[in-house]
Design a protein around this motif. Structure first.
Motif, mmCIF file in Angstrom:
data_model
loop_
_atom_site.group_PDB
_atom_site.id
_atom_site.type_symbol
_atom_site.label_atom_id
_atom_site.label_comp_id
_atom_site.label_asym_id
_atom_site.label_seq_id
_atom_site.Cartn_x
_atom_site.Cartn_y
_atom_site.Cartn_z
ATOM 1 N N TRP A 155 0.834 -1.208 0.000
ATOM 2 C CA TRP A 155 0.000 0.000 0.000
ATOM 3 C C TRP A 155 0.870 1.261 0.000
ATOM 4 O O TRP A 155 0.510 2.270 -0.609
ATOM 5 N N ILE A 159 1.115 4.123 -3.071
ATOM 6 C CA ILE A 159 1.002 5.585 -2.897
ATOM 7 C C ILE A 159 2.196 6.279 -3.549
ATOM 8 O O ILE A 159 2.039 7.204 -4.345
ATOM 9 N N GLU A 165 -4.718 6.080 -4.163
ATOM 10 C CA GLU A 165 -4.881 7.260 -3.304
ATOM 11 C C GLU A 165 -4.275 8.537 -3.907
ATOM 12 O O GLU A 165 -4.025 9.501 -3.198
ATOM 13 N N ARG A 168 -5.832 11.772 -3.226
ATOM 14 C CA ARG A 168 -5.832 12.199 -1.827
ATOM 15 C C ARG A 168 -4.523 12.914 -1.440
ATOM 16 O O ARG A 168 -4.411 13.441 -0.333
ATOM 17 N N LEU A 183 -0.285 12.832 2.824
ATOM 18 C CA LEU A 183 -1.683 12.500 2.489
ATOM 19 C C LEU A 183 -2.438 12.056 3.733
ATOM 20 O O LEU A 183 -1.816 11.758 4.760
ATOM 21 N N PRO A 184 -3.777 12.024 3.672
ATOM 22 C CA PRO A 184 -4.554 11.621 4.840
ATOM 23 C C PRO A 184 -4.278 10.175 5.241
ATOM 24 O O PRO A 184 -4.166 9.296 4.386
ATOM 25 N N ASP A 185 -4.166 9.960 6.519
ATOM 26 C CA ASP A 185 -4.026 8.622 7.081
ATOM 27 C C ASP A 185 -5.367 7.891 6.925
ATOM 28 O O ASP A 185 -6.436 8.517 6.934
ATOM 29 N N LEU A 186 -5.262 6.592 6.825
ATOM 30 C CA LEU A 186 -6.450 5.730 6.771
ATOM 31 C C LEU A 186 -7.411 6.018 7.933
ATOM 32 O O LEU A 186 -8.619 5.878 7.814
ATOM 33 N N TYR A 197 -5.570 13.931 10.453
ATOM 34 C CA TYR A 197 -4.492 12.953 10.680
ATOM 35 C C TYR A 197 -3.858 12.692 9.333
ATOM 36 O O TYR A 197 -4.461 12.087 8.456
ATOM 37 N N LEU A 199 -0.221 11.587 7.000
ATOM 38 C CA LEU A 199 1.033 10.828 7.032
ATOM 39 C C LEU A 199 2.001 11.475 6.058
ATOM 40 O O LEU A 199 1.592 11.842 4.948
ATOM 41 N N PRO A 251 7.015 0.720 14.570
ATOM 42 C CA PRO A 251 5.875 0.986 13.684
ATOM 43 C C PRO A 251 5.255 -0.348 13.264
ATOM 44 O O PRO A 251 5.840 -1.409 13.511
ATOM 45 N N PHE A 253 4.494 -0.612 9.985
ATOM 46 C CA PHE A 253 4.973 -0.682 8.599
ATOM 47 C C PHE A 253 6.380 -0.103 8.531
ATOM 48 O O PHE A 253 6.599 1.067 8.884
ATOM 49 N N HIS A 257 7.776 6.839 7.910
ATOM 50 C CA HIS A 257 6.656 7.771 7.735
ATOM 51 C C HIS A 257 6.451 8.548 9.023
ATOM 52 O O HIS A 257 6.690 8.035 10.119
ATOM 53 N N LYS A 274 5.102 4.787 22.643
ATOM 54 C CA LYS A 274 5.126 4.442 21.213
ATOM 55 C C LYS A 274 5.610 5.594 20.325
ATOM 56 O O LYS A 274 6.033 5.369 19.199
#
Ligand code: M7G
Length: 374
Positions: A155, A159, A165, A168, A183-186, A197, A199, A251, A253, A257, A274
């Motif tokens: 994913w 992007i 996306e 977006r 871009l906008p986070d999920l 929110y 990323l 993270p 992923f 990011h 975190k």
């Protein structure tokens, strides 16, 4: 500048959300008003699916009232469409259940299909444990594990390669070394700037996480910080000094990011165990270019995560042993030598305040004093 990208759209699975069949509830969070469900889409097969529902935060326009007889311009609670069930009215107090117009009843839904065991683990309720990861533990345990078992980055590459996306994207700097996509986070519903929110996903593909960052990445990090602030101020009118920008460690992923949201909103995942503020990370690298190769980094592992079992083979993490931390988590290669947890007779002076306050007769007072000087 980056290589030209292949902008072929990639195919996504198609499912009918209304046909979801529930197997079990993974989490039900009454504070966040969200629920995560495990189930299947029977008409598609037996693969597991995860569906997450989350009630949306209020926008100020949702409660707008019109000064005249007219209805407010945007959908609002205060229109003739509002259905009101009175529970009781007692003196000056009233209690009601109200159902607003359909436009205000929407629920943000996220689907992961097909979901892997790792996704199910991530969305399930479980015990959590803190690991203090020295550089040595990272090299010996964490790194081999994450290299062999991690969520797909498909994913992310979709992007970066403008395959998904694309519409977006809020901002892009295509420089292969210092560029990124904003871009906008999920997790963001995309409607309410209060809960914005975004990323910032870097174009460079060889930075797995905070651990890999060093002084050579400072230009990249400074660029992400400044260009994101500028783009967000321009598009959403948010003061740059009201933005929280941070990395997660670990993270989910492993492609670098930055998470960005307004300080006034308690976004999910902003806990101190975190999150690492982008400003602090930049400053640490300015002071010591190999800081993240030398630091002991704490992080949280969930029960059911295989990495926890790998750590457990070496260290008694789940056991309730007292003061075992020093032996089990040698800090010799950490930058700042952390004081031992718990109290011993040989405490240095700066820890005395805890002991004195703990000796006070009021347990409540003692608790707050510990927090104050911890
Ligand atoms: P993380 O720190 O790696 O993991 O952040 P965690 O916060 O989930 O523990 C990854 C971020 O990427 C999360 O905030 C996700 O909500 C977001 N995210 C995940 N996926 C699969 C997507 C996606 O497909 N599109 C977008 N825009 N964001 C995603």
């Amino acid at each position: 500048m980056s290589e030209p990208v292949d902008s072929t759209e990639v195919k996504s699975p198609s499912y009918d959300l209304s046909k979801f069949q529930l197997k079990r509830i993974l989490t039900n969070n009454s504070v966040r008003k969200s629920i995560s469900l495990l189930g299947t889409f029977p008409d598609l097969g037996t693969d597991d699916a995860i569906v997450v529902f989350e009630k949306n935060a209020y926008r100020e326009s949702d409660v707008a009232t019109a000064s005249s007889e007219e209805s407010p311009k945007k959908p609002s609670y205060f229109t003739a469409d509002l259905k009101v069930d009175t529970e009781f009215i007692n003196n000056i107090y009233g209690s009601f259940q109200v159902v607003p117009t359909r436009d205000l009843c929407s629920v943000k839904s996220t689907v992961i299909y097909p979901a892997t065991e790792k996704h199910i683990e991530k969305y399930s309720v479980s015990q959590k444990y803190l690991i203090r990861e020295t550089p040595d533990l990272y090299q010996r345990i964490t790194l081999p594990y994450l290299t062999s078992s991690q969520f797909s980055l498909e994913w992310v590459y979709n992007i970066l390669e403008h395959k998904q996306e694309t519409e977006r994207i809020v901002y892009e700097d295509k420089d292969p070394k210092t560029g990124f996509i904003l871009l906008p986070d999920l997790k963001w519903d995309g409607r309410n700037v209060e809960t914005l929110y975004l990323l910032g996903i870097v174009h460079k593909r060889d930075i797995k996480s905070l651990r890999d960052l060093d002084g050579s990445h400072l230009d990249l990090l400074r660029n992400v910080r400044q260009a994101s602030k500028d783009a967000i101020a321009k598009l959403y009118g948010i003061n740059p000094n009201q933005l929280r920008m941070y990395f997660h460690y670990q993270p989910s992923f492993y492609h670098l990011h930055v998470h960005i949201n307004p300080v006034r909103n308690d976004a999910p995942g902003i806990w101190c165990e975190k999150s690492h503020m982008l400003d602090t990370v930049i400053n640490n690298l300015e002071l010591m270019p190999d800081y993240y190769q030398r630091a002991t980094l704490p992080f949280v592992l969930y029960e059911g995560n295989k990495l926890l079992d790998l750590y457990e083979q070496e260290l008694p993490i789940r056991a309730l042993t007292k003061a075992s931390d020093d032996k089990e988590f040698p800090d010799t290669d950490s930058v700042a030598v952390a004081p031992p947890e718990g109290f011993s007779d040989e405490e240095p002076e700066d820890r005395q305040c805890k002991r004195i306050k703990l000796g006070s007769p009021e347990p409540k007072e003692a608790e707050s004093a510990v927090q104050a000087c911890a």
